[in-house]
Motif scaffolding. Sequence first.
Motif, PDB file in Angstrom:
ATOM      1  N   LEU A   9      38.516  57.618  42.667  1.00  0.00           N
ATOM      2  CA  LEU A   9      37.442  57.075  43.511  1.00  0.00           C
ATOM      3  C   LEU A   9      36.116  57.773  43.224  1.00  0.00           C
ATOM      4  N   VAL A  55      37.951  52.735  51.961  1.00  0.00           N
ATOM      5  CA  VAL A  55      39.374  52.467  51.721  1.00  0.00           C
ATOM      6  C   VAL A  55      40.174  53.100  52.862  1.00  0.00           C
ATOM      7  N   SER A  56      41.456  52.808  52.893  1.00  0.00           N
ATOM      8  CA  SER A  56      42.310  53.402  53.923  1.00  0.00           C
ATOM      9  C   SER A  56      42.871  54.742  53.437  1.00  0.00           C
ATOM     10  N   TYR A  59      45.748  54.134  51.236  1.00  0.00           N
ATOM     11  CA  TYR A  59      45.394  53.891  49.837  1.00  0.00           C
ATOM     12  C   TYR A  59      45.220  55.216  49.102  1.00  0.00           C
ATOM     13  N   ARG A  66      45.022  48.893  46.907  1.00  0.00           N
ATOM     14  CA  ARG A  66      43.653  48.758  47.408  1.00  0.00           C
ATOM     15  C   ARG A  66      43.514  47.487  48.189  1.00  0.00           C
TER      16      ARG A  66
END
Length: 66
Positions: A9, A55-56, A59, A66
Amino acid sequence: MYFQRIEDLRIDHDLTQQQVADILHCNREVYRRYEKGTRTIPIDFLILLADFYGVSIDYIVGREPR
């Protein structure tokens, strides 16, 4: 635990480790250890990163796509 996705990320968002460390208000070396899995990342940092990247937490920890 090692979370490849926090490194992915960061790279996907063209950020340096220092920039993410600044977001988390921690030292760059501490953040580097989170990416490499040599230090456990606190849940409050996971929440900050999930919110920042949109995002969670699931994830980030590899429990959902995703």
